[in-house]
Structures are given as structure tokens and as C-alpha cells.
Design a protein around this motif. Structure first.
Motif, PDB file in Angstrom:
ATOM      1  N   GLY A  94       0.796  -1.218   0.000  1.00 12.26           N
ATOM      2  CA  GLY A  94       0.000   0.000   0.000  1.00 12.26           C
ATOM      3  C   GLY A  94       0.832   1.274   0.000  1.00 12.26           C
ATOM      4  N   THR A  95       2.127   1.121  -0.133  1.00 10.44           N
ATOM      5  CA  THR A  95       3.055   2.259  -0.093  1.00 10.44           C
ATOM      6  C   THR A  95       3.654   2.493  -1.473  1.00 10.44           C
ATOM      7  OG1 THR A  95       3.576   1.694   2.195  1.00 10.44           O
ATOM      8  CG2 THR A  95       5.125   3.143   1.063  1.00 10.44           C
ATOM      9  N   ASP A  96       3.529   3.706  -1.963  1.00  8.02           N
ATOM     10  CA  ASP A  96       4.095   4.064  -3.261  1.00  8.02           C
ATOM     11  C   ASP A  96       5.577   4.378  -3.089  1.00  8.02           C
ATOM     12  OD1 ASP A  96       4.747   5.008  -5.769  1.00  8.02           O
ATOM     13  OD2 ASP A  96       3.412   6.751  -5.692  1.00  8.02           O
ATOM     14  N   VAL A  97       6.433   3.506  -3.585  1.00 10.81           N
ATOM     15  CA  VAL A  97       7.883   3.680  -3.450  1.00 10.81           C
ATOM     16  C   VAL A  97       8.519   4.162  -4.750  1.00 10.81           C
ATOM     17  CG1 VAL A  97       8.037   1.951  -1.610  1.00 10.81           C
ATOM     18  CG2 VAL A  97       8.413   1.257  -3.990  1.00 10.81           C
ATOM     19  N   ALA A  98       7.716   4.506  -5.742  1.00  7.09           N
ATOM     20  CA  ALA A  98       8.221   4.869  -7.071  1.00  7.09           C
ATOM     21  C   ALA A  98       9.254   5.998  -7.020  1.00  7.09           C
ATOM     22  CB  ALA A  98       7.067   5.248  -7.993  1.00  7.09           C
ATOM     23  N   GLY A  99       9.084   6.971  -6.129  1.00  7.45           N
ATOM     24  CA  GLY A  99      10.014   8.094  -6.062  1.00  7.45           C
ATOM     25  C   GLY A  99      11.122   7.931  -5.037  1.00  7.45           C
ATOM     26  N   TRP A 100      11.189   6.784  -4.381  1.00  7.68           N
ATOM     27  CA  TRP A 100      12.203   6.573  -3.353  1.00  7.68           C
ATOM     28  C   TRP A 100      13.547   6.237  -3.990  1.00  7.68           C
ATOM     29  CZ3 TRP A 100      10.108   3.273   1.294  1.00  7.68           C
ATOM     30  CH2 TRP A 100       8.920   3.833   1.768  1.00  7.68           C
ATOM     31  N   PRO A 101      14.641   6.690  -3.377  1.00 10.52           N
ATOM     32  CA  PRO A 101      15.956   6.292  -3.885  1.00 10.52           C
ATOM     33  C   PRO A 101      16.225   4.811  -3.600  1.00 10.52           C
ATOM     34  CG  PRO A 101      16.187   7.572  -1.868  1.00 10.52           C
ATOM     35  CD  PRO A 101      14.728   7.593  -2.224  1.00 10.52           C
ATOM     36  N   ASP A 102      17.084   4.222  -4.399  1.00  5.79           N
ATOM     37  CA  ASP A 102      17.483   2.835  -4.157  1.00  5.79           C
ATOM     38  C   ASP A 102      18.074   2.721  -2.759  1.00  5.79           C
ATOM     39  OD1 ASP A 102      16.729   2.228  -6.706  1.00  5.79           O
ATOM     40  OD2 ASP A 102      18.732   1.731  -7.434  1.00  5.79           O
ATOM     41  N   GLY A 103      17.769   1.631  -2.084  1.00  5.90           N
ATOM     42  CA  GLY A 103      18.340   1.386  -0.769  1.00  5.90           C
ATOM     43  C   GLY A 103      17.344   0.764   0.182  1.00  5.90           C
ATOM     44  N   GLU A 104      17.781   0.636   1.413  1.00  5.20           N
ATOM     45  CA  GLU A 104      16.970   0.077   2.483  1.00  5.20           C
ATOM     46  C   GLU A 104      16.388   1.232   3.290  1.00  5.20           C
ATOM     47  OE1 GLU A 104      19.947  -2.285   4.401  1.00  5.20           O
ATOM     48  OE2 GLU A 104      19.427  -4.053   3.209  1.00  5.20           O
ATOM     49  N   HIS A 105      15.086   1.192   3.514  1.00  5.05           N
ATOM     50  CA  HIS A 105      14.388   2.275   4.200  1.00  5.05           C
ATOM     51  C   HIS A 105      13.639   1.732   5.417  1.00  5.05           C
ATOM     52  CE1 HIS A 105      15.085   5.025   0.821  1.00  5.05           C
ATOM     53  NE2 HIS A 105      14.920   3.950   0.072  1.00  5.05           N
ATOM     54  N   PRO A 106      14.110   2.057   6.644  1.00  2.67           N
ATOM     55  CA  PRO A 106      13.343   1.669   7.822  1.00  2.67           C
ATOM     56  C   PRO A 106      12.045   2.464   7.847  1.00  2.67           C
ATOM     57  CG  PRO A 106      15.335   2.879   8.450  1.00  2.67           C
ATOM     58  CD  PRO A 106      15.332   2.765   6.967  1.00  2.67           C
ATOM     59  N   CYS A 107      10.955   1.786   8.207  1.00  2.00           N
ATOM     60  CA  CYS A 107       9.620   2.388   8.172  1.00  2.00           C
ATOM     61  C   CYS A 107       8.793   1.911   9.357  1.00  2.00           C
ATOM     62  CB  CYS A 107       8.862   1.940   6.918  1.00  2.00           C
ATOM     63  SG  CYS A 107       9.640   2.285   5.342  1.00  2.00           S
ATOM     64  N   GLU A 108       7.665   2.565   9.544  1.00  2.00           N
ATOM     65  CA  GLU A 108       6.648   2.089  10.470  1.00  2.00           C
ATOM     66  C   GLU A 108       5.475   1.621   9.619  1.00  2.00           C
ATOM     67  OE1 GLU A 108       5.929   1.658  14.723  1.00  2.00           O
ATOM     68  OE2 GLU A 108       7.701   2.117  13.533  1.00  2.00           O
ATOM     69  N   ALA A 109       5.106   0.347   9.747  1.00  4.83           N
ATOM     70  CA  ALA A 109       3.929  -0.189   9.063  1.00  4.83           C
ATOM     71  C   ALA A 109       2.714   0.174   9.908  1.00  4.83           C
ATOM     72  CB  ALA A 109       4.042  -1.697   8.906  1.00  4.83           C
ATOM     73  N   LEU A 110       1.704   0.745   9.249  1.00  2.00           N
ATOM     74  CA  LEU A 110       0.515   1.260   9.935  1.00  2.00           C
ATOM     75  C   LEU A 110      -0.737   0.769   9.228  1.00  2.00           C
ATOM     76  CD1 LEU A 110       1.780   4.951   9.975  1.00  2.00           C
ATOM     77  CD2 LEU A 110       1.835   3.394  11.927  1.00  2.00           C
ATOM     78  N   GLY A 111      -1.852   0.751   9.953  1.00  2.00           N
ATOM     79  CA  GLY A 111      -3.117   0.438   9.304  1.00  2.00           C
ATOM     80  C   GLY A 111      -4.105  -0.253  10.217  1.00  2.00           C
ATOM     81  N   PRO A 112      -5.295  -0.547   9.672  1.00  2.00           N
ATOM     82  CA  PRO A 112      -6.401  -1.082  10.460  1.00  2.00           C
ATOM     83  C   PRO A 112      -6.098  -2.373  11.215  1.00  2.00           C
ATOM     84  CG  PRO A 112      -7.179  -0.397   8.303  1.00  2.00           C
ATOM     85  CD  PRO A 112      -5.682  -0.284   8.295  1.00  2.00           C
ATOM     86  N   PRO A 128       8.153   5.915   5.878  1.00  2.00           N
ATOM     87  CA  PRO A 128       9.608   5.808   6.057  1.00  2.00           C
ATOM     88  C   PRO A 128      10.146   6.848   7.036  1.00  2.00           C
ATOM     89  CG  PRO A 128       9.097   6.863   3.972  1.00  2.00           C
ATOM     90  CD  PRO A 128       7.781   6.461   4.583  1.00  2.00           C
ATOM     91  N   PHE A 129      10.973   6.417   7.959  1.00  2.00           N
ATOM     92  CA  PHE A 129      11.571   7.316   8.946  1.00  2.00           C
ATOM     93  C   PHE A 129      12.490   8.333   8.290  1.00  2.00           C
ATOM     94  CE2 PHE A 129      11.467   3.286  11.668  1.00  2.00           C
ATOM     95  CZ  PHE A 129      10.203   3.553  12.137  1.00  2.00           C
ATOM     96  N   ASP A 130      13.106   7.960   7.181  1.00  2.00           N
ATOM     97  CA  ASP A 130      14.096   8.830   6.540  1.00  2.00           C
ATOM     98  C   ASP A 130      13.492   9.753   5.484  1.00  2.00           C
ATOM     99  OD1 ASP A 130      13.517   6.790   4.720  1.00  2.00           O
ATOM    100  OD2 ASP A 130      15.596   6.465   4.132  1.00  2.00           O
ATOM    101  N   ARG A 131      12.164   9.782   5.330  1.00  2.00           N
ATOM    102  CA  ARG A 131      11.579  10.590   4.267  1.00  2.00           C
ATOM    103  C   ARG A 131      10.401  11.460   4.687  1.00  2.00           C
ATOM    104  NH1 ARG A 131      12.972   9.875  -0.682  1.00  2.00           N
ATOM    105  NH2 ARG A 131      10.917  10.301  -1.505  1.00  2.00           N
TER     106      ARG A 131
END
Length: 192
Positions: A94-112, A128-131
Motif C-alpha cells: 500500500g506504499t508508493d515507493v516509485a520516487g524513493w531512492p534505491d536502498g533500504e528504508h526503515p519504516c513504520e507499518a501502519l493500518g487497520p 519511512p523514517f528517513d523521508r
């Protein structure tokens, strides 16, 4: 992955007390930016050429591992056929990563279906924590000020819901956190 320290020492009931942790002195000196701490599940998304290629979930050491000296968590791969990974994978998809740079991105998964959905979201996604972490200006940096501030802090990510807490980010990479539920007499965050 390094565990983020809590700003204050804890008592026997695991609530914070008005005694700053030495390794967080930089926060009390006014250094670093405050961002919203989101209540979800820690994951890491790997992106290549705007495509999601790997989804990992955080694992914390067991009690036996802690006794053996393993204190920091790590990321482990998710599995398409694992029931426990279903909602993490839904959030990643459910996350659009099309504009993200290549690499590993720590994130918080959220939702119902993640952590009781305290933000009241309609769909699953990863932040993503870094974006995209919302930044707060003028956050108090003392015990009574933070306790009062967090009691009513509205999420910038999900207006109408209370923020879980604050993570302070130092320019050199250090981080420190405080959550509403860390304080004595606090209630678990919910819809405002």
C-alpha cells in the motif's frame, strides 16, 4: 539496528521518572529535531529502480539472547505464506515507493490491522523514517513540559488522533524517544 533510548530513567513499574538519561543530554541541551513517533510495526523496505524488492520485519532478542549479550534487534525477511506477515505485506504493497531512492528504508507499518490502529487509518501503508516523519517545533525538553505536551499532542500524520510520542533526531544520527504511555498515570493513546 540500535535500540532508541528513552529520554528519562524508569522506575520499578517501568514508568519514566524525572531523571534524564545521560546519553540523551543533547536533547535537554536543545539539540536535534522532534518528529512524531508512530504506533505501528517497525519494518524495512528495500527499493530498487522505484520497485519494492524486499520486505523485512523487526525482531527483538529473546530473554535468553539478552542474557547472552545480544541487546539490539535485527530485521528478518517476511514470508508471503506466513499469517503473521499478512498485514505487514499489505502495508508494504500500500506504499508508493516509485520516487524513493534505491536502498533500504526503515519504516513504520501502519493500518487497520496493525497495533490496534490507534491513528484510525482506513488503509495499510508504511511511513519511512528517513523521508516523511512529521516535524514538531517548540517541543518542551523537560519532564513536566513533555508530560503535559504529550497528553494532548495530535498526530500530524492522522489529524484527530493522538500522537504516540516524540522521537528526537540529532544531526549526527543519534536518536532519543518519549511516549505518552511512559509517564505515570498516563492512558494508552487513542482517538481524540
Amino acid at each position: 539496528m540500535e535500540k532508541i533510548p528513552t529520554l528519562f530513567e524508569r522506575d520499578g513499574a517501568f514508568r519514566v521518572v524525572d531523571r534524564p538519561r545521560a546519553e540523551c543530554a543533547w536533547v535537554f541541551a536543545g539539540e536535534g529535531a522532534a518528529t512524531e513517533k508512530l504506533d505501528g510495526t517497525n519494518v524495512r523496505l528495500t527499493v530498487r529502480a522505484g520497485q519494492l524488492v524486499r520486505v523485512e520485519k523487526r525482531r527483538n532478542p529473546s530473554a535468553a539472547q539478552k542474557k547472552a549479550g545480544i541487546v539490539d534487534g535485527w530485521y528478518a525477511d517476511t514470508a508471503e505464506d506466513a499469517a503473521e506477515d499478512r498485514w505487514i505485506l499489505a502495508a508494504a504493497r500500500g506504499t508508493d515507493v516509485a520516487g524513493w531512492p534505491d536502498g533500504e528504508h526503515p519504516c513504520e507499518a501502519l493500518g487497520p490491522r496493525i497495533q490496534g490502529n490507534p491513528l484510525g487509518l482506513d488503509g495499510h501503508l508504511c511511513l519511512p523514517f528517513d523521508r516523511e516523519a512529521p516535524v514538531y517545533e517548540g517541543v518542551p525538553r523537560d519532564y513536566p513540559g513533555l508530560r503535559a505536551y504529550l497528553a494532548e499532542l495530535e498526530s500530524r500524520f492522522a489529524p484527530g488522533a493522538l500522537a504516540e510520542g516524540i522521537v528526537f533526531h540529532h544531526p549526527d544520527g543519534r536518536r532519543a524517544k518519549i511516549k505518552r504511555k511512559d509517564f505515570p498515570g498516563s492512558a494508552r493513546p487513542g482517538r481524540a
